[in-house]
Design a protein around this motif. Structure first.
Motif, mmCIF file in Angstrom:
data_model
loop_
_atom_site.group_PDB
_atom_site.id
_atom_site.type_symbol
_atom_site.label_atom_id
_atom_site.label_comp_id
_atom_site.label_asym_id
_atom_site.label_seq_id
_atom_site.Cartn_x
_atom_site.Cartn_y
_atom_site.Cartn_z
ATOM 1 N N HIS A 30 27.815 72.869 15.046
ATOM 2 C CA HIS A 30 27.180 72.690 13.740
ATOM 3 C C HIS A 30 28.128 71.958 12.787
ATOM 4 O O HIS A 30 27.712 71.030 12.070
ATOM 5 N N GLN A 31 29.383 72.379 12.790
ATOM 6 C CA GLN A 31 30.371 71.712 11.940
ATOM 7 C C GLN A 31 30.546 70.252 12.352
ATOM 8 O O GLN A 31 30.710 69.369 11.517
ATOM 9 N N PHE A 32 30.492 70.010 13.627
ATOM 10 C CA PHE A 32 30.694 68.670 14.169
ATOM 11 C C PHE A 32 29.524 67.743 13.859
ATOM 12 O O PHE A 32 29.708 66.624 13.369
ATOM 13 N N LYS A 33 28.308 68.210 14.107
ATOM 14 C CA LYS A 33 27.138 67.341 13.986
ATOM 15 C C LYS A 33 26.614 67.221 12.561
ATOM 16 O O LYS A 33 26.111 66.160 12.172
ATOM 17 N N TYR A 34 26.708 68.297 11.784
ATOM 18 C CA TYR A 34 26.021 68.313 10.494
ATOM 19 C C TYR A 34 26.942 68.443 9.271
ATOM 20 O O TYR A 34 26.493 68.267 8.149
ATOM 21 N N LYS A 35 28.210 68.748 9.494
ATOM 22 C CA LYS A 35 29.144 68.900 8.370
ATOM 23 C C LYS A 35 30.207 67.804 8.338
ATOM 24 O O LYS A 35 31.130 67.861 7.538
ATOM 25 N N GLY A 36 30.072 66.848 9.230
ATOM 26 C CA GLY A 36 30.935 65.677 9.161
ATOM 27 C C GLY A 36 32.333 65.834 9.710
ATOM 28 O O GLY A 36 33.185 64.959 9.478
ATOM 29 N N VAL A 37 32.604 66.906 10.454
ATOM 30 C CA VAL A 37 33.959 67.113 10.990
ATOM 31 C C VAL A 37 34.066 66.374 12.328
ATOM 32 O O VAL A 37 33.995 66.961 13.409
ATOM 33 N N GLN A 38 34.245 65.067 12.232
ATOM 34 C CA GLN A 38 34.222 64.220 13.427
ATOM 35 C C GLN A 38 35.381 64.516 14.377
ATOM 36 O O GLN A 38 35.263 64.313 15.595
ATOM 37 N N LYS A 39 36.501 64.989 13.848
ATOM 38 C CA LYS A 39 37.669 65.239 14.693
ATOM 39 C C LYS A 39 37.402 66.299 15.755
ATOM 40 O O LYS A 39 38.111 66.357 16.764
ATOM 41 N N ILE A 40 36.390 67.142 15.534
ATOM 42 C CA ILE A 40 36.047 68.135 16.547
ATOM 43 C C ILE A 40 35.648 67.437 17.841
ATOM 44 O O ILE A 40 36.034 67.848 18.937
ATOM 45 N N GLY A 41 34.880 66.367 17.717
ATOM 46 C CA GLY A 41 34.450 65.621 18.892
ATOM 47 C C GLY A 41 35.621 65.031 19.647
ATOM 48 O O GLY A 41 35.678 65.079 20.878
ATOM 49 N N ASN A 42 36.594 64.469 18.905
ATOM 50 C CA ASN A 42 37.781 63.910 19.538
ATOM 51 C C ASN A 42 38.585 64.989 20.261
ATOM 52 O O ASN A 42 39.064 64.768 21.385
ATOM 53 N N LEU A 43 38.741 66.146 19.615
ATOM 54 C CA LEU A 43 39.503 67.233 20.216
ATOM 55 C C LEU A 43 38.838 67.726 21.499
ATOM 56 O O LEU A 43 39.493 67.883 22.547
ATOM 57 N N LEU A 44 37.533 67.956 21.440
ATOM 58 C CA LEU A 44 36.819 68.423 22.631
ATOM 59 C C LEU A 44 36.813 67.340 23.713
ATOM 60 O O LEU A 44 36.876 67.642 24.914
ATOM 61 N N GLY A 45 36.771 66.076 23.289
ATOM 62 C CA GLY A 45 36.861 64.988 24.248
ATOM 63 C C GLY A 45 38.206 64.961 24.956
ATOM 64 O O GLY A 45 38.286 64.700 26.161
ATOM 65 N N ASN A 46 39.278 65.242 24.214
ATOM 66 C CA ASN A 46 40.605 65.319 24.831
ATOM 67 C C ASN A 46 40.667 66.418 25.891
ATOM 68 O O ASN A 46 41.215 66.214 26.987
ATOM 69 N N ILE A 47 40.099 67.580 25.554
ATOM 70 C CA ILE A 47 40.104 68.694 26.512
ATOM 71 C C ILE A 47 39.297 68.325 27.752
ATOM 72 O O ILE A 47 39.719 68.556 28.894
ATOM 73 N N ALA A 48 38.119 67.724 27.525
ATOM 74 C CA ALA A 48 37.281 67.299 28.645
ATOM 75 C C ALA A 48 37.995 66.240 29.487
ATOM 76 O O ALA A 48 37.970 66.278 30.723
ATOM 77 N N GLY A 49 38.644 65.278 28.812
ATOM 78 C CA GLY A 49 39.334 64.214 29.522
ATOM 79 C C GLY A 49 40.439 64.730 30.416
ATOM 80 O O GLY A 49 40.643 64.230 31.532
ATOM 81 N N GLU A 50 41.154 65.752 29.954
ATOM 82 C CA GLU A 50 42.204 66.353 30.771
ATOM 83 C C GLU A 50 41.625 66.991 32.030
ATOM 84 O O GLU A 50 42.229 66.924 33.113
ATOM 85 N N GLN A 51 40.456 67.605 31.904
ATOM 86 C CA GLN A 51 39.808 68.190 33.075
ATOM 87 C C GLN A 51 39.309 67.105 34.029
ATOM 88 O O GLN A 51 39.537 67.161 35.241
ATOM 89 N N LEU A 52 38.640 66.098 33.483
ATOM 90 C CA LEU A 52 38.040 65.054 34.315
ATOM 91 C C LEU A 52 39.102 64.220 35.030
ATOM 92 O O LEU A 52 38.844 63.656 36.099
ATOM 93 N N ALA A 53 40.292 64.152 34.452
ATOM 94 C CA ALA A 53 41.366 63.356 35.040
ATOM 95 C C ALA A 53 41.840 63.897 36.385
ATOM 96 O O ALA A 53 42.454 63.168 37.166
ATOM 97 N N VAL A 54 41.547 65.166 36.668
ATOM 98 C CA VAL A 54 41.973 65.743 37.953
ATOM 99 C C VAL A 54 40.839 65.732 38.980
ATOM 100 O O VAL A 54 41.024 66.191 40.110
#
Length: 232
Positions: free
Chosen positions: A85-109
């Motif tokens: 909710h904070q990410f999509k509707y409250k403008g906290v775009q950095k949440i997406g980048n942070l979750l993307g980093n976590i996902a990227g670390e998983q996908l890299a293996v």
């Protein structure tokens, strides 16, 4: 001067404390966006280690996908709902980048995801993009890109028709709502590429199916899917 700056930062933090975007508690020094407790307790799926996971199963017989993945489970009333909710509707775009980093670390293996050539976020219609100001899927894509070292390609897959919200629609109605919505502008850039299509939340998968169907019309294209969360 550094000491004074430190005192000033502490004073500002006392007056205007930064809050965890998942639970609302105060963040402490060294924490960013999500507190240590919430980050440790994210409802991770580990789908990158399970090729036949429930997200992949949603596309069996519908899309010829190499792999499909969601970072977290989405539970109503849970921390992920508040975070999204904070990410999509409250403008906290950095949440997406942070979750993307976590996902990227998983996908890299993952052997499958390590062969990705391009990352494409599910596009918003231009009217929705103007209203929100950013594409949440693109924020997530950027975070993954940083860890996989794979470029993000926007504005090739485009949404040519605005659609009504999918939230209260049935599975079949969602599928109908997404027909003839997406278009590939420049197929040549995607020929013989392994494309990672990313979105925020997958429920029935109708949006991703519509996007994937268009992308797979490109000669030699291989498709994989990644989302922030899976909601039953």
């Amino acid at each position: 001067m550094k000491l004074q700056a430190g005192y000033l930062a502490d004073f500002i933090a006392l007056l205007f404390p930064e809050l965890c975007q998942a639970c609302g508690e105060n963040l402490v020094a060294g924490e960013e966006l999500i507190c240590t407790d919430c980050r440790f307790n994210l409802p991770l799926t580990d789908f990158h280690l399970k090729p036949d996971n429930i997200v992949a199963q949603q596309f069996w017989g519908k899309l010829d996908a190499e792999a499909a993945y969601a970072l977290c489970y989405f539970v109503k009333g849970g921390k992920m709902q508040h975070l999204m909710h904070q990410f999509k509707y409250k403008g906290v775009q950095k949440i997406g980048n942070l979750l993307g980093n976590i996902a990227g670390e998983q996908l890299a293996v993952s052997p499958v995801f390590k062969t990705v050539d391009l990352i494409i976020p599910v596009p918003l219609h231009k009217s929705r993009l103007r209203k929100r100001g950013y594409n949440q899927s693109a924020c997530f894509a950027d975070g993954i890109s940083e860890k996989l070292h794979v470029p993000v390609l926007e504005n090739n897959l485009v949404r040519v028709r605005a659609t009504e919200t999918q939230t209260h629609r049935s599975r079949f109605s969602r599928f109908e709502n997404m027909q003839e919505v997406f278009w590939v502008n420049d197929p040549e850039k995607l020929k013989n590429k392994h494309v990672l299509l990313v979105d925020d939340v997958v429920t029935t998968g109708s949006t991703l199916e519509a996007c994937g169907t268009e992308l797979l019309k490109v000669e030699g294209l291989k498709l994989s899917i990644a989302t922030i969360a899976y909601a039953e």
